[in-house]
Design a protein around this motif. Structure first.
Motif, short mmCIF file in Angstrom:
data_model
loop_
_atom_site.label_atom_id
_atom_site.label_comp_id
_atom_site.label_asym_id
_atom_site.label_seq_id
_atom_site.Cartn_x
_atom_site.Cartn_y
_atom_site.Cartn_z
N MET A 73 81.17 -31.94 44.62
CA MET A 73 80.03 -32.37 44.13
C MET A 73 78.80 -31.42 44.61
SD MET A 73 80.58 -34.02 41.50
CE MET A 73 82.48 -34.78 41.26
N ASN A 74 79.03 -31.57 45.91
CA ASN A 74 77.82 -30.82 46.73
C ASN A 74 78.15 -29.29 46.47
OD1 ASN A 74 76.57 -32.97 47.80
ND2 ASN A 74 77.84 -32.80 49.56
N ALA A 75 79.13 -28.82 46.66
CA ALA A 75 79.46 -27.08 46.39
C ALA A 75 79.05 -26.75 44.79
CB ALA A 75 80.98 -27.01 46.52
N ALA A 76 79.26 -27.79 43.96
CA ALA A 76 79.07 -27.29 42.49
C ALA A 76 77.62 -27.46 42.25
CB ALA A 76 79.67 -28.55 41.47
N GLN A 77 76.92 -28.47 42.82
CA GLN A 77 75.34 -28.53 42.89
C GLN A 77 74.82 -27.23 43.41
OE1 GLN A 77 73.20 -32.34 43.64
NE2 GLN A 77 72.23 -31.22 45.00
N GLU A 78 75.34 -26.75 44.48
CA GLU A 78 74.65 -25.53 45.31
C GLU A 78 74.96 -24.31 44.33
OE1 GLU A 78 74.99 -23.05 49.39
OE2 GLU A 78 75.92 -24.97 49.37
N GLN A 81 72.59 -24.50 41.36
CA GLN A 81 71.07 -24.08 41.94
C GLN A 81 70.91 -22.77 42.04
OE1 GLN A 81 68.76 -26.90 42.85
NE2 GLN A 81 67.63 -24.97 42.22
N GLN A 82 71.93 -21.72 42.39
CA GLN A 82 71.79 -20.31 42.54
C GLN A 82 71.72 -19.75 41.48
OE1 GLN A 82 71.60 -19.17 45.62
NE2 GLN A 82 71.63 -21.41 46.29
N LEU A 83 71.77 -20.31 39.99
CA LEU A 83 71.65 -19.61 38.65
C LEU A 83 70.10 -19.28 38.44
CD1 LEU A 83 74.06 -21.65 36.42
CD2 LEU A 83 74.35 -19.34 37.57
N PRO A 84 69.80 -18.03 38.04
CA PRO A 84 68.23 -17.80 38.29
C PRO A 84 67.45 -18.33 37.41
CG PRO A 84 70.01 -15.77 37.59
CD PRO A 84 70.85 -16.82 37.77
N TRP A 85 67.94 -18.96 36.07
CA TRP A 85 67.30 -19.82 35.26
C TRP A 85 66.88 -21.50 35.85
CZ3 TRP A 85 63.43 -18.59 32.05
CH2 TRP A 85 63.26 -17.27 31.49
N VAL A 86 67.67 -21.75 36.94
CA VAL A 86 67.69 -23.11 37.13
C VAL A 86 66.80 -23.44 38.26
CG1 VAL A 86 69.21 -24.92 38.57
CG2 VAL A 86 70.30 -23.38 36.60
N ASP A 87 66.00 -24.23 37.87
CA ASP A 87 64.95 -24.72 39.09
C ASP A 87 65.33 -25.77 39.86
OD1 ASP A 87 62.32 -24.91 39.86
OD2 ASP A 87 61.95 -26.95 38.93
N SER A 88 66.07 -26.77 39.07
CA SER A 88 66.63 -27.97 40.05
C SER A 88 68.06 -28.48 39.35
CB SER A 88 65.86 -29.11 40.45
OG SER A 88 65.51 -29.72 39.02
N ALA A 89 68.94 -28.74 40.14
CA ALA A 89 70.15 -29.14 39.87
C ALA A 89 70.77 -30.44 40.52
CB ALA A 89 71.49 -28.21 40.12
N LEU A 90 71.48 -31.39 39.86
CA LEU A 90 71.71 -32.64 40.35
C LEU A 90 73.23 -33.15 39.83
CD1 LEU A 90 71.38 -35.10 42.11
CD2 LEU A 90 70.34 -36.30 40.46
N VAL A 91 74.22 -32.99 40.66
CA VAL A 91 75.44 -33.29 40.27
C VAL A 91 76.03 -34.53 40.86
CG1 VAL A 91 77.83 -32.37 40.17
CG2 VAL A 91 75.98 -30.65 39.92
N LYS A 121 55.81 -22.55 39.11
CA LYS A 121 55.67 -22.80 40.48
C LYS A 121 55.25 -21.51 41.42
CE LYS A 121 58.47 -26.76 40.01
NZ LYS A 121 59.72 -27.33 40.68
N GLY A 122 55.40 -20.48 40.83
CA GLY A 122 55.12 -19.32 41.68
C GLY A 122 56.42 -18.65 42.38
N ASN A 123 57.58 -18.93 41.77
CA ASN A 123 58.77 -18.52 42.27
C ASN A 123 58.99 -17.22 41.47
OD1 ASN A 123 59.48 -20.66 44.28
ND2 ASN A 123 59.85 -22.00 42.15
N VAL A 124 59.57 -16.23 42.35
CA VAL A 124 59.95 -14.82 41.63
C VAL A 124 61.49 -14.90 41.53
CG1 VAL A 124 60.35 -12.47 41.37
CG2 VAL A 124 58.10 -13.67 42.64
N PHE A 125 62.11 -14.68 40.18
CA PHE A 125 63.46 -14.86 40.08
C PHE A 125 63.80 -13.57 39.07
CE2 PHE A 125 61.53 -17.23 36.61
CZ PHE A 125 62.47 -17.09 35.44
N GLN A 126 65.22 -13.26 39.45
CA GLN A 126 65.75 -12.17 38.71
C GLN A 126 66.17 -12.35 37.44
OE1 GLN A 126 65.06 -8.98 39.86
NE2 GLN A 126 64.05 -10.02 41.26
N ALA A 127 65.69 -12.24 36.35
CA ALA A 127 65.67 -12.43 34.99
C ALA A 127 65.02 -11.64 34.23
CB ALA A 127 65.87 -13.82 34.69
#
Length: 238
Positions: A73-78, A81-91, A121-127
């Motif tokens: 579950m931890n690897a899936a959640q991480e 979380q790495q997807l550009p449009w995802v702000d937070s993830a909980l698995v 929130k001021g985060n720059v993300f690649q999308a």
């Protein structure tokens, strides 16, 4: 023959506890390593508009298959979380056969001039986003401060039906705003909020009637301002 009844009872209790622990351990190992308790359902929750469903499926197929207790579950959640449009993830597991994925999507507030987007929130993300958004031009790590200023500037200018088209924060910590009518307002390195408020005050009476000819308005003066016109005036300035 053992004639210490108390010691024998204590030994019996300890042996019973040990047998129970061994049984529990054996049961846990069997559950963990067996092919029973397969994941039958992956439930994705959250209001999603821009997150790519194929990317979600790829991650789920990689991490959330087989025995529900062995799935990482931890690897899936991480990975989510790495997807550009995802702000937070909980698995998390929901026994006996379901994995729940709770995703929160970023909300884009502006485009970052070099590349990417800026969220609330001021985060720059690649999308990329085919939407009319203001443009931020700033230094790395300044996104949060720029969002704060953008919200404050928008509140001040909105009272005059003006909008921020571009927000600039230079390497020397100076602020400039390009309005939706093409006029640049230079605010400098300090008192930027007060200076923009002053600009909003004088806009209706002094500047609005010249909006088609103005190139920029410089508010970096203690007791006034200056303007530059796109073309030389035919007559004296007012």
């Amino acid at each position: 023959m053992w004639d210490d009844a108390g010691a024998l009872r204590r030994l019996t209790r300890w042996l019973s506890v040990l047998v129970v622990l061994l049984l529990i351990g054996t049961g846990v190992a069997w559950v963990y390593h067996s092919d029973h308790f397969p994941i039958k359902q992956v439930a994705i929750e959250g209001k999603l508009t821009h997150i790519d469903g194929k990317e979600l499926q790829t991650i789920a197929q990689k991490h959330l298959v087989g025995n529900i207790f062995r799935a990482d579950m931890n690897a899936a959640q991480e990975a989510f979380q790495q997807l550009p449009w995802v702000d937070s993830a909980l698995v998390r597991r929901r026994l006996p056969d379901t994995v729940e994925i709770h995703l929160t999507e970023r909300i884009a507030i502006a485009k970052w001039k070099k590349s990417g987007l800026v969220d609330t929130k001021g985060n720059v993300f690649q999308a990329t986003l085919e939407q009319d958004l203001p443009v931020f031009e700033g230094q790395p790590g300044t996104g949060k401060d720029m969002v704060k200023h953008y919200n404050e500037f928008t509140g001040i200018l909105g009272a005059r039906d003006l909008k921020v088209k571009e927000l600039i924060y230079t390497p020397r910590s100076a602020w400039s705003v390009v309005l939706d009518n093409g006029i640049t307002v230079r605010l400098g390195r300090e008192h930027e909020i007060k200076r923009l408020q002053f600009f909003a005050e004088i806009w209706p009476s002094l500047l609005q009637k010249h909006r088609d000819r103005l190139s920029y308005v410089d508010m970096r003066y203690k007791d006034g301002f200056s303007v530059r016109y796109k073309q030389p005036l035919d007559g004296p300035s007012e």
